[in-house]
Design a protein around this motif. Structure first.
Motif, PDB file in Angstrom:
ATOM      1  N   ARG A 154      45.839  30.061  37.245  1.00  0.00           N
ATOM      2  CA  ARG A 154      46.211  29.387  36.002  1.00  0.00           C
ATOM      3  C   ARG A 154      45.814  30.232  34.785  1.00  0.00           C
ATOM      4  O   ARG A 154      46.582  30.375  33.824  1.00  0.00           O
ATOM      5  CB  ARG A 154      45.528  28.014  35.918  1.00  0.00           C
ATOM      6  CG  ARG A 154      46.081  26.988  36.921  1.00  0.00           C
ATOM      7  CD  ARG A 154      45.635  25.583  36.531  1.00  0.00           C
ATOM      8  NE  ARG A 154      44.184  25.458  36.502  1.00  0.00           N
ATOM      9  CZ  ARG A 154      43.440  25.112  37.563  1.00  0.00           C
ATOM     10  NH1 ARG A 154      44.030  24.851  38.722  1.00  0.00           N
ATOM     11  NH2 ARG A 154      42.129  25.006  37.442  1.00  0.00           N
ATOM     12  N   ASP A 155      44.617  30.801  34.854  1.00  0.00           N
ATOM     13  CA  ASP A 155      44.161  31.635  33.730  1.00  0.00           C
ATOM     14  C   ASP A 155      45.058  32.862  33.566  1.00  0.00           C
ATOM     15  O   ASP A 155      45.366  33.288  32.444  1.00  0.00           O
ATOM     16  CB  ASP A 155      42.722  32.088  33.944  1.00  0.00           C
ATOM     17  CG  ASP A 155      41.743  30.928  33.848  1.00  0.00           C
ATOM     18  OD1 ASP A 155      40.604  31.084  34.339  1.00  0.00           O
ATOM     19  OD2 ASP A 155      42.111  29.865  33.285  1.00  0.00           O
ATOM     20  N   ARG A 156      45.481  33.429  34.693  1.00  0.00           N
ATOM     21  CA  ARG A 156      46.332  34.619  34.634  1.00  0.00           C
ATOM     22  C   ARG A 156      47.695  34.286  34.040  1.00  0.00           C
ATOM     23  O   ARG A 156      48.244  35.055  33.228  1.00  0.00           O
ATOM     24  CB  ARG A 156      46.483  35.206  36.042  1.00  0.00           C
ATOM     25  CG  ARG A 156      47.382  36.429  36.116  1.00  0.00           C
ATOM     26  CD  ARG A 156      47.196  37.174  37.411  1.00  0.00           C
ATOM     27  NE  ARG A 156      47.344  36.321  38.584  1.00  0.00           N
ATOM     28  CZ  ARG A 156      48.516  35.930  39.085  1.00  0.00           C
ATOM     29  NH1 ARG A 156      49.652  36.289  38.489  1.00  0.00           N
ATOM     30  NH2 ARG A 156      48.567  35.179  40.171  1.00  0.00           N
ATOM     31  N   GLN A 157      48.246  33.146  34.424  1.00  0.00           N
ATOM     32  CA  GLN A 157      49.543  32.734  33.864  1.00  0.00           C
ATOM     33  C   GLN A 157      49.427  32.508  32.343  1.00  0.00           C
ATOM     34  O   GLN A 157      50.305  32.899  31.578  1.00  0.00           O
ATOM     35  CB  GLN A 157      50.031  31.450  34.549  1.00  0.00           C
ATOM     36  CG  GLN A 157      50.380  31.620  36.014  1.00  0.00           C
ATOM     37  CD  GLN A 157      51.580  32.539  36.222  1.00  0.00           C
ATOM     38  OE1 GLN A 157      52.446  32.665  35.348  1.00  0.00           O
ATOM     39  NE2 GLN A 157      51.606  33.220  37.363  1.00  0.00           N
ATOM     40  N   ARG A 158      48.336  31.864  31.929  1.00  0.00           N
ATOM     41  CA  ARG A 158      48.125  31.624  30.500  1.00  0.00           C
ATOM     42  C   ARG A 158      47.952  32.948  29.742  1.00  0.00           C
ATOM     43  O   ARG A 158      48.472  33.126  28.644  1.00  0.00           O
ATOM     44  CB  ARG A 158      46.903  30.728  30.301  1.00  0.00           C
ATOM     45  CG  ARG A 158      46.719  30.243  28.864  1.00  0.00           C
ATOM     46  CD  ARG A 158      45.795  29.039  28.785  1.00  0.00           C
ATOM     47  NE  ARG A 158      44.491  29.317  29.368  1.00  0.00           N
ATOM     48  CZ  ARG A 158      44.043  28.753  30.490  1.00  0.00           C
ATOM     49  NH1 ARG A 158      44.808  27.878  31.152  1.00  0.00           N
ATOM     50  NH2 ARG A 158      42.852  29.057  30.970  1.00  0.00           N
ATOM     51  N   TYR A 159      47.260  33.885  30.339  1.00  0.00           N
ATOM     52  CA  TYR A 159      47.057  35.193  29.685  1.00  0.00           C
ATOM     53  C   TYR A 159      48.382  35.938  29.579  1.00  0.00           C
ATOM     54  O   TYR A 159      48.653  36.599  28.573  1.00  0.00           O
ATOM     55  CB  TYR A 159      46.050  36.020  30.486  1.00  0.00           C
ATOM     56  CG  TYR A 159      45.770  37.374  29.899  1.00  0.00           C
ATOM     57  CD1 TYR A 159      44.839  37.535  28.887  1.00  0.00           C
ATOM     58  CD2 TYR A 159      46.456  38.507  30.333  1.00  0.00           C
ATOM     59  CE1 TYR A 159      44.584  38.773  28.329  1.00  0.00           C
ATOM     60  CE2 TYR A 159      46.218  39.748  29.795  1.00  0.00           C
ATOM     61  CZ  TYR A 159      45.275  39.881  28.797  1.00  0.00           C
ATOM     62  OH  TYR A 159      45.036  41.107  28.243  1.00  0.00           O
ATOM     63  N   ARG A 160      49.230  35.812  30.607  1.00  0.00           N
ATOM     64  CA  ARG A 160      50.528  36.500  30.565  1.00  0.00           C
ATOM     65  C   ARG A 160      51.390  35.974  29.420  1.00  0.00           C
ATOM     66  O   ARG A 160      52.174  36.708  28.811  1.00  0.00           O
ATOM     67  CB  ARG A 160      51.262  36.308  31.902  1.00  0.00           C
ATOM     68  CG  ARG A 160      52.533  37.167  32.016  1.00  0.00           C
ATOM     69  CD  ARG A 160      53.175  37.019  33.371  1.00  0.00           C
ATOM     70  NE  ARG A 160      53.753  35.679  33.540  1.00  0.00           N
ATOM     71  CZ  ARG A 160      54.465  35.290  34.591  1.00  0.00           C
ATOM     72  NH1 ARG A 160      54.649  36.132  35.594  1.00  0.00           N
ATOM     73  NH2 ARG A 160      54.955  34.079  34.668  1.00  0.00           N
ATOM     74  N   ALA A 166      50.271  35.051  26.473  1.00  0.00           N
ATOM     75  CA  ALA A 166      49.739  35.591  25.199  1.00  0.00           C
ATOM     76  C   ALA A 166      48.746  36.707  25.525  1.00  0.00           C
ATOM     77  O   ALA A 166      47.530  36.538  25.378  1.00  0.00           O
ATOM     78  CB  ALA A 166      49.079  34.489  24.383  1.00  0.00           C
ATOM     79  N   PRO A 167      49.244  37.850  25.980  1.00  0.00           N
ATOM     80  CA  PRO A 167      48.334  38.935  26.381  1.00  0.00           C
ATOM     81  C   PRO A 167      47.613  39.530  25.167  1.00  0.00           C
ATOM     82  O   PRO A 167      48.178  39.668  24.097  1.00  0.00           O
ATOM     83  CB  PRO A 167      49.277  39.967  27.017  1.00  0.00           C
ATOM     84  CG  PRO A 167      50.610  39.700  26.408  1.00  0.00           C
ATOM     85  CD  PRO A 167      50.655  38.224  26.164  1.00  0.00           C
ATOM     86  N   HIS A 168      46.316  39.859  25.352  1.00  0.00           N
ATOM     87  CA  HIS A 168      45.531  40.471  24.289  1.00  0.00           C
ATOM     88  C   HIS A 168      44.350  41.193  24.913  1.00  0.00           C
ATOM     89  O   HIS A 168      43.938  40.879  26.042  1.00  0.00           O
ATOM     90  CB  HIS A 168      45.027  39.414  23.301  1.00  0.00           C
ATOM     91  CG  HIS A 168      44.210  38.326  23.937  1.00  0.00           C
ATOM     92  ND1 HIS A 168      44.798  37.271  24.598  1.00  0.00           N
ATOM     93  CD2 HIS A 168      42.866  38.151  24.036  1.00  0.00           C
ATOM     94  CE1 HIS A 168      43.849  36.473  25.068  1.00  0.00           C
ATOM     95  NE2 HIS A 168      42.670  36.989  24.749  1.00  0.00           N
ATOM     96  N   VAL A 226      34.343  41.423  33.256  1.00  0.00           N
ATOM     97  CA  VAL A 226      35.689  41.981  33.328  1.00  0.00           C
ATOM     98  C   VAL A 226      36.241  42.183  31.920  1.00  0.00           C
ATOM     99  O   VAL A 226      36.071  41.324  31.047  1.00  0.00           O
ATOM    100  CB  VAL A 226      36.631  41.056  34.122  1.00  0.00           C
ATOM    101  CG1 VAL A 226      38.033  41.655  34.192  1.00  0.00           C
ATOM    102  CG2 VAL A 226      36.087  40.807  35.515  1.00  0.00           C
ATOM    103  N   SER A 227      36.903  43.322  31.704  1.00  0.00           N
ATOM    104  CA  SER A 227      37.680  43.536  30.476  1.00  0.00           C
ATOM    105  C   SER A 227      39.152  43.581  30.839  1.00  0.00           C
ATOM    106  O   SER A 227      39.525  43.988  31.946  1.00  0.00           O
ATOM    107  CB  SER A 227      37.272  44.853  29.807  1.00  0.00           C
ATOM    108  OG  SER A 227      37.795  45.957  30.513  1.00  0.00           O
ATOM    109  N   LEU A 228      39.990  43.109  29.918  1.00  0.00           N
ATOM    110  CA  LEU A 228      41.433  43.076  30.130  1.00  0.00           C
ATOM    111  C   LEU A 228      42.130  43.815  28.990  1.00  0.00           C
ATOM    112  O   LEU A 228      41.796  43.619  27.820  1.00  0.00           O
ATOM    113  CB  LEU A 228      41.941  41.637  30.179  1.00  0.00           C
ATOM    114  CG  LEU A 228      41.317  40.725  31.249  1.00  0.00           C
ATOM    115  CD1 LEU A 228      41.867  39.314  31.104  1.00  0.00           C
ATOM    116  CD2 LEU A 228      41.579  41.262  32.648  1.00  0.00           C
ATOM    117  N   THR A 229      43.122  44.629  29.338  1.00  0.00           N
ATOM    118  CA  THR A 229      43.904  45.360  28.336  1.00  0.00           C
ATOM    119  C   THR A 229      45.374  45.324  28.720  1.00  0.00           C
ATOM    120  O   THR A 229      45.745  45.838  29.793  1.00  0.00           O
ATOM    121  CB  THR A 229      43.450  46.825  28.227  1.00  0.00           C
ATOM    122  OG1 THR A 229      42.058  46.877  27.961  1.00  0.00           O
ATOM    123  CG2 THR A 229      44.214  47.543  27.126  1.00  0.00           C
TER     124      THR A 229
END
Length: 624
Positions: free
Chosen positions: A58-64, A66-68, A92-95
């Motif tokens: 669910r978190d991954r879908q939400r991030y997709r 509004a990616p930041h 974890v860092s996300l880019t």
């Protein structure tokens, strides 16, 4: 690119929009215990404990959606699961990455279960911080300090650790600060930087300097801590002081400029007014042709000096913001009548025809400032026209009225349309009427901007010009249709020994007024204040036909008070002309009294005597 990504010391994974792993470096393979071939194409959830997989999806879908970017220190703490089933804490860092239109996400994963590595990483962050960062324990002792703290306070790192935080404060506030600190620990809350508190810190050498401080409470297994970020604001405070000083200096300069304008408006106009009155009196008494020619030349020079003085003062007042428009609805015919009275004779003296087309329009503007705009247009038209006519006309355009001044003069080339509205710009012409100073249209531009009225010009060289100002029509405005112009020259005969009460506190100006009026056939009684006017009026056996008064009089009295006192004695609303060189709002009360008019110095003698003749003849001062 893969070789470059392999050089990072952190575990790196790249995932596509479907959550499938498309790249994994060797560090990530060792961290999770998989080979890269085993991970490529697998869902990222294979590296997440089973109990957390659904939430992660669910978190991954939400991030997709509004990616930041999300750095390691953002607080995104997760758990990872190795191939052997071992679960570990991870940060974890996300880019987000755009790969030729394909949306990818690069993740750096760091094992935070090893306290030593986490502490080393934390200290690295402190070291890199641009501000001084100090963490104190519950007893107010410094537990951690970064390099910026050492530089800011002048202590070696080892001297700071274990030292009371009050050591870094001025001695005068240390005891009070202990109470503040204890109160904060009892009710810890985030206090952002720039909270408006005047705070000071103290260096090792005893120097005190202004600071801003933010506070953040921290709780750990070791106890409660307070993290503080400290910023030296010495330079900013100095800039603020400089800005305050500059603003105060600007205010002083503005007040000085305002005082100069007030003095110039009165003191500079006074001698010009006296010269104008004396020259007008001479013109009416001297009979010698050579002397009259000299007087005409002198009057011409006086007019030029008056126009220049008025223009310079107007420019200064506009630039200083001293002029504030007073918008009202009024019939345009008031303005047309005044300009017709002023320019019909001037045009006739040059052999021109001046046509002022009447209008029934009601407009919304400042009548005085709009009048100055149109007056400048007409004055220029008369000046630069040698043959033909000057016409003042108006036409409706939607909700606006265009007031036009049209001439058959020398014309203007299109490339000069903008230049003519600049200060001291004059067209190069060989006409004898080129007497201006290049300020009239500069004033027009400033007045138009102040009022929000658009001005425009169309012209053809050798044919003539049309200058226009666009004025809003009032809601009940009529069409502005034209009719027949009535000539301003009413042909009234000069007065027959009518009595004028003259109220003027400057003896030289009063003498000049008196000579002018007596040369025209009036009898004059002179006084210098409102009190004197009341006393003299009480002793007169005859009611004056007209009161002419300066605005500022002796004993801090005004022309308005003087006129009121004389009218009370005679129990009638005697006609009055009040003159003033003061252009400020101080004189506004003179505009509101009935059967009276306020004129600005220096007054044109011919116009003044024409007005006096009309007033004495009718007993009324026209509102126009």
């Amino acid at each position: 690119m893969a070789k470059l990504l392999e050089t990072t010391t952190d575990a790196l994974l790249i995932v596509n929009s479907s959550g499938e792993i498309v790249f994994v470096n060797s560090v990530a393979s060792r961290l999770f215990g998989y080979t890269s071939d085993e991970l490529i194409g697998e869902a990222i959830e294979v590296l997440i404990p089973h109990s957390l997989c659904k939430r992660h999806e669910r978190d991954r879908q939400r991030y997709r959606g509004a990616p930041h970017s999300r750095p390691l220190v953002s607080g995104l703490s997760l758990q990872g699961q190795r191939k052997n089933g071992e679960i570990f804490d991870a940060e974890v860092s996300l880019t987000p990455v755009d790969n030729d239109g394909e949306a990818l996400v690069a993740s750096i994963v760091r094992d935070t279960s090893q306290g030593d590595e986490s502490e080393a990483y934390f200290r690295h962050l402190l070291k890199a911080a641009p501000d001084a960062m100090i963490i104190v324990d519950e007893n107010g002792l410094i537990a951690i300090a970064n390099d910026q703290s050492e530089r800011m306070f002048g202590y070696p790192h080892d001297d700071l650790i274990g030292k009371s935080i009050e050591t870094l404060l001025p001695t005068s506030v240390r005891e009070r600060h202990v109470n503040h600190r204890n109160r904060f620990l009892r009710d810890p809350r985030l206090r952002p930087m720039g909270s408006g508190m005047e705070l000071y810190a103290r260096r090792a050498d005893g120097f005190e300097f202004p600071v801003e401080i933010s506070l953040s409470p921290i709780e750990s297994a070791s106890g409660k801590f307070v993290s503080s970020v400290i910023r030296d604001v010495t330079e900013r405070r100095e800039m603020e002081r400089d800005l305050i000083a500059a603003r105060q200096e600007a205010e002083r300069a503005h007040k000085a400029n305002t005082a100069f304008l007030a003095a110039a408006s009165h003191d500079l106009r006074q001698p010009v007014q006296a010269l104008s009155l004396l020259t007008g009196a001479l013109q009416r008494t001297v009979k010698d042709e050579l002397a009259l020619e000299m007087i005409d030349s002198q009057m011409h020079s006086l007019d030029a000096m008056t126009n220049l003085l008025n223009s310079l003062l107007d420019i200064s007042r506009l630039d200083s913001g001293a002029i504030k428009p007073e918008i009202e609805e009024f019939p345009l015919q008031r303005l047309i009548d005044r300009l017709a009275a002023e320019f019909t004779r001037q045009a006739r003296q040059k052999g021109l025809t001046f046509i002022a087309t009447p209008s029934t329009a009601i407009v919304r503007s400042d009548p005085n400032l709009l009048g100055e705009i149109v007056q400048n247009f007409v004055s220029n038209a008369v000046r630069y026209t040698n043959v033909g006519e000057v016409q003042l006309d108006c036409r409706v355009d939607g909700t606006d009225l265009l007031v036009d001044v049209i001439d058959s003069g020398i014309g203007i080339a299109p490339e000069h349309y903008d230049d003519i509205f600049r200060e001291f710009h004059q067209l190069r012409v060989d006409a004898p009427s080129n007497e201006g100073f290049g300020l009239g249209l500069a004033i027009v531009r400033r007045l138009a901007d102040l009022l929000g009225h658009a001005v425009s010009v169309t012209s053809e060289q050798g044919v003539g010009s049309r200058f226009s100002v666009r004025v809003p029509l009032a809601s009940n405005a009529s069409s502005g249709e034209s009719g027949n112009h009535r000539d301003a020259d009413d042909g009234q005969a000069p007065p027959s020994r009518a009595l004028v009460m003259l109220i003027e506190d400057d003896r030289r100006v009063s003498a000049a007024w008196s000579m002018l009026l007596r040369a025209e056939g009036y009898r004059v009684v002179e006084v210098d204040s409102a009190g004197a006017a009341e006393k003299v009026a009480a002793e007169l056996d005859e009611t004056p036909a007209l009161i002419i008064s300066d605005y500022h009089l002796l004993h801090e009295t005004t022309g308005v008070q003087a006129v009121g006192a004389v009218r009370k004695i005679f129990a009638t609303e005697l006609p009055a002309i009040i003159v003033s060189g003061d252009t400020s709002k101080v004189v506004d009360d003179a505009r509101s009294i009935s059967n009276s008019v306020l004129l600005s110095k220096p007054v044109n003698t011919d116009a003044l005597l024409d007005l006096a003749r009309q007033v004495v003849h009718s007993g009324r001062v026209s509102a126009d």
